[in-house]
Design an enzyme around this catalytic site. Structure first.
Site, PDB file in Angstrom:
ATOM      1  N   ALA A  74      42.855  37.370 120.920  1.00 36.03           N
ATOM      2  CA  ALA A  74      41.781  36.325 121.186  1.00 36.03           C
ATOM      3  C   ALA A  74      40.105  37.066 121.091  1.00 36.03           C
ATOM      4  O   ALA A  74      39.243  36.068 121.153  1.00 36.03           O
ATOM      5  CB  ALA A  74      41.940  35.957 122.884  1.00 36.03           C
ATOM      6  N   THR A  75      40.009  38.055 121.203  1.00 36.38           N
ATOM      7  CA  THR A  75      38.857  38.661 120.942  1.00 36.38           C
ATOM      8  C   THR A  75      38.296  38.126 119.673  1.00 36.38           C
ATOM      9  O   THR A  75      37.322  37.801 119.560  1.00 36.38           O
ATOM     10  CB  THR A  75      38.804  40.233 121.060  1.00 36.38           C
ATOM     11  OG1 THR A  75      39.035  40.574 122.289  1.00 36.38           O
ATOM     12  CG2 THR A  75      37.502  40.641 120.543  1.00 36.38           C
ATOM     13  N   ASN A 154      40.227  35.530 133.830  1.00 32.61           N
ATOM     14  CA  ASN A 154      41.300  36.664 133.747  1.00 32.61           C
ATOM     15  C   ASN A 154      41.164  37.429 135.127  1.00 32.61           C
ATOM     16  O   ASN A 154      41.933  38.149 135.285  1.00 32.61           O
ATOM     17  CB  ASN A 154      41.100  37.544 132.342  1.00 32.61           C
ATOM     18  CG  ASN A 154      39.473  37.679 132.364  1.00 32.61           C
ATOM     19  OD1 ASN A 154      38.850  36.878 132.047  1.00 32.61           O
ATOM     20  ND2 ASN A 154      39.313  39.007 132.311  1.00 32.61           N
ATOM     21  N   GLN A 182      44.388  32.872 129.215  1.00 32.47           N
ATOM     22  CA  GLN A 182      44.827  33.012 130.521  1.00 32.47           C
ATOM     23  C   GLN A 182      45.518  31.774 130.696  1.00 32.47           C
ATOM     24  O   GLN A 182      46.418  31.781 131.472  1.00 32.47           O
ATOM     25  CB  GLN A 182      44.201  33.357 131.341  1.00 32.47           C
ATOM     26  CG  GLN A 182      43.283  34.811 131.444  1.00 32.47           C
ATOM     27  CD  GLN A 182      44.490  35.992 131.582  1.00 32.47           C
ATOM     28  OE1 GLN A 182      45.534  35.742 132.121  1.00 32.47           O
ATOM     29  NE2 GLN A 182      44.183  37.294 131.094  1.00 32.47           N
ATOM     30  N   SER A 202      45.857  34.287 122.939  1.00 29.43           N
ATOM     31  CA  SER A 202      46.366  35.707 122.738  1.00 29.43           C
ATOM     32  C   SER A 202      48.061  35.798 122.783  1.00 29.43           C
ATOM     33  O   SER A 202      48.321  35.385 123.843  1.00 29.43           O
ATOM     34  CB  SER A 202      45.639  36.572 123.335  1.00 29.43           C
ATOM     35  OG  SER A 202      45.850  37.945 123.030  1.00 29.43           O
ATOM     36  N   HIS A 204      49.893  38.491 123.345  1.00 31.31           N
ATOM     37  CA  HIS A 204      50.106  39.702 124.470  1.00 31.31           C
ATOM     38  C   HIS A 204      50.003  39.026 125.845  1.00 31.31           C
ATOM     39  O   HIS A 204      50.458  39.699 126.794  1.00 31.31           O
ATOM     40  CB  HIS A 204      49.843  40.663 124.081  1.00 31.31           C
ATOM     41  CG  HIS A 204      48.251  40.996 124.522  1.00 31.31           C
ATOM     42  ND1 HIS A 204      48.015  41.691 125.792  1.00 31.31           N
ATOM     43  CD2 HIS A 204      47.183  40.843 123.901  1.00 31.31           C
ATOM     44  CE1 HIS A 204      46.610  41.786 125.679  1.00 31.31           C
ATOM     45  NE2 HIS A 204      46.060  41.391 124.765  1.00 31.31           N
ATOM     46  N   THR A 243      46.030  39.457 104.939  1.00 30.38           N
ATOM     47  CA  THR A 243      47.538  39.426 104.908  1.00 30.38           C
ATOM     48  C   THR A 243      48.101  39.013 106.111  1.00 30.38           C
ATOM     49  O   THR A 243      47.531  39.694 107.201  1.00 30.38           O
ATOM     50  CB  THR A 243      48.280  40.464 104.375  1.00 30.38           C
ATOM     51  OG1 THR A 243      48.101  40.678 103.027  1.00 30.38           O
ATOM     52  CG2 THR A 243      49.849  40.219 104.058  1.00 30.38           C
ATOM     53  N   CYS A 329      36.677  51.284 138.326  1.00 31.28           N
ATOM     54  CA  CYS A 329      37.722  51.873 137.501  1.00 31.28           C
ATOM     55  C   CYS A 329      37.569  51.710 136.093  1.00 31.28           C
ATOM     56  O   CYS A 329      38.101  52.413 135.154  1.00 31.28           O
ATOM     57  CB  CYS A 329      39.249  51.525 137.744  1.00 31.28           C
ATOM     58  SG  CYS A 329      39.746  49.617 137.626  1.00 31.28           S
TER      59      CYS A 329
HETATM   60  C1  LIG Z   1      43.017  39.292 127.280  1.00 25.59           C
HETATM   61  C2  LIG Z   1      41.692  38.323 126.930  1.00 25.59           C
HETATM   62  C3  LIG Z   1      40.941  38.339 125.917  1.00 25.59           C
HETATM   63  C4  LIG Z   1      41.168  39.272 124.819  1.00 25.59           C
HETATM   64  O1  LIG Z   1      42.263  38.893 124.220  1.00 25.59           O
HETATM   65  P1  LIG Z   1      42.852  39.978 123.124  1.00 25.59           P
HETATM   66  O2  LIG Z   1      43.878  39.428 122.643  1.00 25.59           O
HETATM   67  O3  LIG Z   1      43.361  41.274 123.764  1.00 25.59           O
HETATM   68  O4  LIG Z   1      41.657  40.509 122.215  1.00 25.59           O
HETATM   69  C5  LIG Z   1      40.041  37.254 125.956  1.00 25.59           C
HETATM   70  N1  LIG Z   1      39.770  36.547 126.894  1.00 25.59           N
HETATM   71  C6  LIG Z   1      40.586  36.406 128.116  1.00 25.59           C
HETATM   72  C7  LIG Z   1      40.268  35.548 128.983  1.00 25.59           C
HETATM   73  C8  LIG Z   1      41.540  37.306 128.249  1.00 25.59           C
HETATM   74  O5  LIG Z   1      42.135  37.488 129.270  1.00 25.59           O
END
Ligand SMILES: *Cc1c(COP(=O)(O)O)cnc(C)c1O
Length: 406
Positions: A74-75, A154, A182, A202, A204, A243, A329
């Site tokens: 997502a970044t 998030n 999210q 994203s 993960h 790729t 943190c």
């Molecule tokens: C985790 C997150 C991202 C970043 O996603 P990545 O795949 O880790 O780069 C961007 N936006 C939100 C709202 C997220 O929770």
């Protein structure tokens, strides 16, 4: 018996679902082809798997397969969407609108563009975490090319009114990007109903692997074009060379397929667990405050401040539970969460906030255990807190004239 540590930080990342892993495994070994190899079956097989995944991602958000561009997460999707629009539509205008509670991948992308002469309006949010639609309408000028406002936050899980934002953007002929990292797989998302032009995903965050994601890019009404941010072989309709990460993409597709199936029941289950956690904490503890709207919220998020209990101390006290705190943190500074600040939460309460992110593998027993541990820890820490004692004795801490030590 409960197995510890307990993971309750699903907004940070999620484990790969075993079904997703199974789908991925063959693509590391036997089916290792390059999806761009046109001359043999190894390439064709990889391409077929990528196309299947493209369809699975599209199905979850109401898009068509051709509108899905695979990225590293997502970044990258946020960077590609925002910088890509700023580059492609520079002649039309140079104004972008976003909001104060966005992820850094949106805010810092806008900041970089600002240094290059793009005008950026950062909308404030209310105490509930929501953007004000009238403020959004007022912010749009004839130079506005993009509105980038997230679907779900998030930290506090607040859901922005994306359908209304999409409608406003469409009326004014402005493109609408939403960081739905999210939201996708957790709440229903539909790019047609919501007039979304660009949407970041994203893997993960939804039980897929790390390092892979997607950007939805609308192809009709209007056809959105982007300036590529990387030059190379012209993969992904020229928008994202490199790729393809076939194993990762297969994992993202499988993760989307599972979410599509399970979303309705899982959203109800998680909201039930979340509400159970909330009511246990509220029943046992005074001076606890939910941050952000409860009504417009992800089913799996609870973000609460526990007055007089510093977040870091709380985390130490509940060592066998993985959650996040809104205090310092994550950085070297002592700044509390900018998201909570944007809601108008004072520094004192922001430093006491804890984010509980529930997910697919949490159980009711775990929720009860976590509630118990939190209650126990808050009570213990408050017993040790002179501030809490003073407040209990009726002293208004805001009126106390603190003397610096000599
Ligand atoms: C985790 C997150 C991202 C970043 O996603 P990545 O795949 O880790 O780069 C961007 N936006 C939100 C709202 C997220 O929770």
């Amino acid at each position: 018996m409960i197995k510890t540590p307990i993971y309750m930080d699903y907004h940070a990342t999620t484990p790969v679902d075993p079904r997703v892993l199974q789908a991925m495994l063959p693509f590391f070994t036997e089916q290792f082809g390059n999806a761009a190899s046109r001359n043999h079956s190894f390439g064709w097989e990889a391409e077929r798997a990528v196309d299947k995944a493209r369809g699975e991602v599209a199905a979850l958000i109401g898009a068509t397969a051709k509108e899905i561009i695979f990225t590293s997460g997502a970044t990258e999707s946020n960077n590609l969407a925002i910088k890509g629009v700023a580059g492609m539509y520079a002649e039309k205008g140079n104004h972008i609108i976003t909001a104060a509670t966005e992820h850094k991948a949106v805010l810092d992308t806008c900041k970089r563009l600002q240094k290059q002469g793009v005008q950026v309006t950062v909308l404030p949010v209310g105490k509930d975490g929501l953007v004000d639609l009238d403020a959004l309408r007022r912010a749009i000028t004839d130079k506005t090319i993009l509105i980038s406002i997230m679907h779900a936050n998030n930290e506090i899980g607040v859901l922005q009114p994306v359908r209304e934002i999409g409608r406003i953007a469409k009326e004014r002929g402005v493109l609408f990007h939403t960081d739905a990292t999210q939201a996708v797989g957790k709440v229903p998302v539909n790019v047609i109903d919501d007039n979304i032009d660009l949407l970041s995903i994203s893997a993960h965050k939804m039980y897929g692997p790390k390092g892979v994601g997607a950007l939805y890019v609308r192809r009709k009404n209007p056809r959105v074009q982007l300036t590529a941010q990387m030059d190379g072989g012209g993969h992904e309709r020229g928008m994202r060379s490199g790729t393809l990460n076939v194993t990762g993409i297969v994992g993202l597709g499988a993760a989307c397929a599972v979410c599509l199936q399970e979303l309705p029941s899982e959203a109800v289950r998680l909201a039930g667990l979340r509400d159970r956690l909330k009511s246990r904490l509220e029943a046992a503890l005074e001076e606890v405050y939910v941050n952000g709207s409860m009504e417009h919220r992800l089913p799996n998020n609870l973000n609460m401040s526990f007055a007089y209990v510093e977040g870091e101390s709380m985390l130490m006290g509940i060592k066998d539970v993985a959650v996040s705190s809104g205090s310092a943190c994550t950085s070297a500074t002592l700044e509390p969460s900018y998201v909570l600040k944007a809601l108008g939460v004072g520094d004192d309460l922001a430093h006491t906030s804890i984010r509980f992110g529930l997910g697919r593998f949490n159980t009711e027993e775990e929720v009860d255990y976590v509630a118990e541990r939190v209650i126990e820890t808050v009570n213990k820490l408050r017993e040790l807190s002179p501030l809490y004692e003073m407040a209990r004795a009726g002293v208004d801490l805001k009126t106390v004239a603190w003397q610096p030590e000599r």
